[in-house]
Design a protein around this motif. Structure first.
Motif, PDB file in Angstrom:
ATOM      1  N   GLU A 197     -41.827  12.580  15.359  1.00  0.00           N
ATOM      2  CA  GLU A 197     -42.795  11.725  15.811  1.00  0.00           C
ATOM      3  C   GLU A 197     -42.681   9.911  15.981  1.00  0.00           C
ATOM      4  N   GLY A 198     -42.342   9.709  16.938  1.00  0.00           N
ATOM      5  CA  GLY A 198     -42.034   8.191  16.969  1.00  0.00           C
ATOM      6  C   GLY A 198     -40.945   7.684  17.293  1.00  0.00           C
ATOM      7  N   GLU A 199     -40.337   8.853  17.144  1.00  0.00           N
ATOM      8  CA  GLU A 199     -38.899   8.281  17.790  1.00  0.00           C
ATOM      9  C   GLU A 199     -38.874   8.925  19.134  1.00  0.00           C
ATOM     10  N   VAL A 200     -37.779   8.365  20.315  1.00  0.00           N
ATOM     11  CA  VAL A 200     -37.048   8.967  21.214  1.00  0.00           C
ATOM     12  C   VAL A 200     -36.624   9.774  20.851  1.00  0.00           C
ATOM     13  N   CYS A 201     -36.607  10.991  21.763  1.00  0.00           N
ATOM     14  CA  CYS A 201     -35.496  11.871  21.577  1.00  0.00           C
ATOM     15  C   CYS A 201     -35.012  11.955  22.622  1.00  0.00           C
ATOM     16  N   LYS A 202     -33.606  12.330  22.503  1.00  0.00           N
ATOM     17  CA  LYS A 202     -32.577  11.702  23.190  1.00  0.00           C
ATOM     18  C   LYS A 202     -31.433  13.256  23.881  1.00  0.00           C
ATOM     19  N   SER A 203     -32.186  13.799  22.911  1.00  0.00           N
ATOM     20  CA  SER A 203     -31.125  15.113  23.096  1.00  0.00           C
ATOM     21  C   SER A 203     -32.028  16.609  23.150  1.00  0.00           C
ATOM     22  N   SER A 204     -31.515  17.863  24.012  1.00  0.00           N
ATOM     23  CA  SER A 204     -32.234  18.607  23.550  1.00  0.00           C
ATOM     24  C   SER A 204     -31.353  19.908  22.587  1.00  0.00           C
ATOM     25  N   TYR A 205     -32.216  20.662  22.041  1.00  0.00           N
ATOM     26  CA  TYR A 205     -31.171  21.704  21.274  1.00  0.00           C
ATOM     27  C   TYR A 205     -31.938  23.448  21.684  1.00  0.00           C
ATOM     28  N   PHE A 206     -29.999  23.953  21.643  1.00  0.00           N
ATOM     29  CA  PHE A 206     -30.027  24.798  21.452  1.00  0.00           C
ATOM     30  C   PHE A 206     -30.138  26.084  20.259  1.00  0.00           C
ATOM     31  N   VAL A 207     -30.871  26.621  19.595  1.00  0.00           N
ATOM     32  CA  VAL A 207     -30.286  27.634  18.863  1.00  0.00           C
ATOM     33  C   VAL A 207     -29.883  29.078  18.921  1.00  0.00           C
ATOM     34  N   ILE A 208     -29.188  28.826  17.356  1.00  0.00           N
ATOM     35  CA  ILE A 208     -27.865  29.761  17.827  1.00  0.00           C
ATOM     36  C   ILE A 208     -28.305  30.713  16.758  1.00  0.00           C
ATOM     37  N   SER A 209     -29.233  30.123  15.377  1.00  0.00           N
ATOM     38  CA  SER A 209     -29.660  30.735  14.166  1.00  0.00           C
ATOM     39  C   SER A 209     -30.758  30.057  13.738  1.00  0.00           C
ATOM     40  N   MET A 227     -28.989  14.029  26.113  1.00  0.00           N
ATOM     41  CA  MET A 227     -29.908  13.611  27.933  1.00  0.00           C
ATOM     42  C   MET A 227     -28.816  13.079  28.360  1.00  0.00           C
ATOM     43  N   ALA A 228     -27.292  12.106  28.518  1.00  0.00           N
ATOM     44  CA  ALA A 228     -26.610  11.092  28.904  1.00  0.00           C
ATOM     45  C   ALA A 228     -26.081  12.751  28.989  1.00  0.00           C
ATOM     46  N   ASN A 229     -25.186  13.909  28.430  1.00  0.00           N
ATOM     47  CA  ASN A 229     -24.335  15.116  29.233  1.00  0.00           C
ATOM     48  C   ASN A 229     -24.961  15.456  30.154  1.00  0.00           C
ATOM     49  N   GLN A 230     -26.494  15.631  29.786  1.00  0.00           N
ATOM     50  CA  GLN A 230     -27.664  16.349  30.489  1.00  0.00           C
ATOM     51  C   GLN A 230     -27.373  16.467  32.074  1.00  0.00           C
ATOM     52  N   GLU A 231     -27.482  14.860  32.300  1.00  0.00           N
ATOM     53  CA  GLU A 231     -27.603  14.474  33.566  1.00  0.00           C
ATOM     54  C   GLU A 231     -26.018  14.573  34.089  1.00  0.00           C
ATOM     55  N   LYS A 232     -24.541  13.992  33.503  1.00  0.00           N
ATOM     56  CA  LYS A 232     -23.799  14.144  33.892  1.00  0.00           C
ATOM     57  C   LYS A 232     -23.316  15.784  34.324  1.00  0.00           C
ATOM     58  N   LEU A 233     -23.766  16.494  33.799  1.00  0.00           N
ATOM     59  CA  LEU A 233     -24.213  18.159  33.985  1.00  0.00           C
ATOM     60  C   LEU A 233     -24.550  18.302  35.471  1.00  0.00           C
ATOM     61  N   TYR A 234     -25.612  17.550  35.830  1.00  0.00           N
ATOM     62  CA  TYR A 234     -26.516  17.582  37.215  1.00  0.00           C
ATOM     63  C   TYR A 234     -25.402  17.064  38.270  1.00  0.00           C
TER      64      TYR A 234
END
Lengths: 194, 194
Positions: free
Chosen positions: B42-54, B109-116
């Motif tokens: 809480e209070g941080e800027v979220c800079k990524s999406s996470y994908f759970v493997i296990s 996020m940076a990579n996600q934008e690149k991906l788009y």
DNA sequence: CCCATTTCTTAATCTAGGTTATTGGAACAG
DNA sequence: CTGTTCCAATAACCTAGATTAAGAAATGGG
């Protein structure tokens, strides 16, 4: 027909060439509806998204006790539809009704899919629209768990000041998740105190 | 590192060429985290999406009375992130915590934008992911307004049977929007009756 | 303008779920 | 094995909001 409002809405997130804009508006159908008329009824498969030009629509469900719960209001410049039914093409549980006499545009699912293929920028557009709607929806879920009814009401007044004097109070109650009687009680308490 | 799980997840909605898949995985970062550790506060800027493997993550907020409200559980094959903070790049109110020892992948996020930009198919992919998540979220909002706590609990058992014996009960209560004490009362009532 | 329908208010009573407090286990560290 | 910390269960009591009912005030159609 004046397509300026919807083109302006779209230009918030993507830039269309004149040709693309032309192609896009050719896919739209203009309609008008009188207050209290249903555009979509529970149990139907939703085949389109709606964009409101003027007036106001509402999306709501009816629970097993016959109580209505408002999922969203759609005043001018908003999109609305039964997204569950649109995605799955199964019968939905959403009713969409005009609260006021309303002018709107219809984008059919079929055309929307064509749009994704012909002008891929629209993938981005609708991703952003849905993304923003998800954020709002998520916040509403958090609020429904963390705030009292009166806090939610004050919040609503702050976030949608233009709707507060325009909507019947029972609709606001059905949006906040309280009975109209209780909302009435809340308001009179809030009027006395400060 | 084995990227099969995330590639399989992606292949549910779009098809990548081997090159594209290669490019995509080059943007990911693999991490592990122990139970009870926070990935995002809480209070941080979220800079990524996470994908759970296990393992399993949870996203939750803390209200002004210090009560936790669970927004989502993310077991294997799920995406999670603070979408509000991701979009706005403002500090969010979401905490993301490991409930179990968890392996996951990070897409910044940076990579996600690149991906788009590089592979526009990903616009579609994330549109569909968000769309599905919105439907689920909307249904949860409807349920929170239309159903009693015990109906919501039974629903949860039906929809997430694999989670029910895996999660601490207080987390389930925080997801359902009731106190742990009341959930306990509910369960004992449900055990007696049938 | 009038009648009919819908909407809003008030008040008495009721209940789902919250609060507080206590107890007994599980898990875990030393 | 033993103290500590966390978790679940139970119970007595409390409150936000629901329910029911009835009247007042808007709204709207002819």
């Amino acid at each position: 027909m004046d397509f300026a409002p919807i083109l302006k809405n779209i230009s918030k997130h993507i830039t269309l060439t004149p040709d693309e804009a032309q192609r896009f508006v050719s896919m739209l159908e203009y309609k008008q509806v009188k207050a209290r008329k249903l555009l979509l009824q529970e149990g139907e498969v939703c085949k389109s998204s709606y964009f409101v030009i003027s007036g106001c629509l509402r999306g709501y469900t009816v629970d097993k006790n016959g109580i209505e719960h408002v999922l969203n209001f759609a005043p001018a410049d908003w999109w609305i539809g039964d997204i569950y039914s649109i995605i799955t093409q199964k019968p939905g549980m959403l009713n969409i009704e005009a609260i006021e006499d309303t002018e709107y545009l219809i984008l059919s699912m079929a055309n929307q899919e064509k749009l994704y293929l012909e002008i891929p920028k629209f993938e981005r557009f609708f991703r952003i629209i849905i993304q923003n709607y998800l954020v709002a929806n998520q916040q509403r879920l958090i609020d429904s768990m963390s705030l009292s009814a009166s806090e939610r009401y004050l919040n609503f007044c702050k976030v949608y000041p233009s709707l507060i004097n325009r909507l019947p109070q029972k609709q606001i109650a059905a949006y906040l998740g309280v009975t109209p009687e209780f909302l009435s009680k809340l308001k009179s308490k809030l009027n006395k105190k400060p």
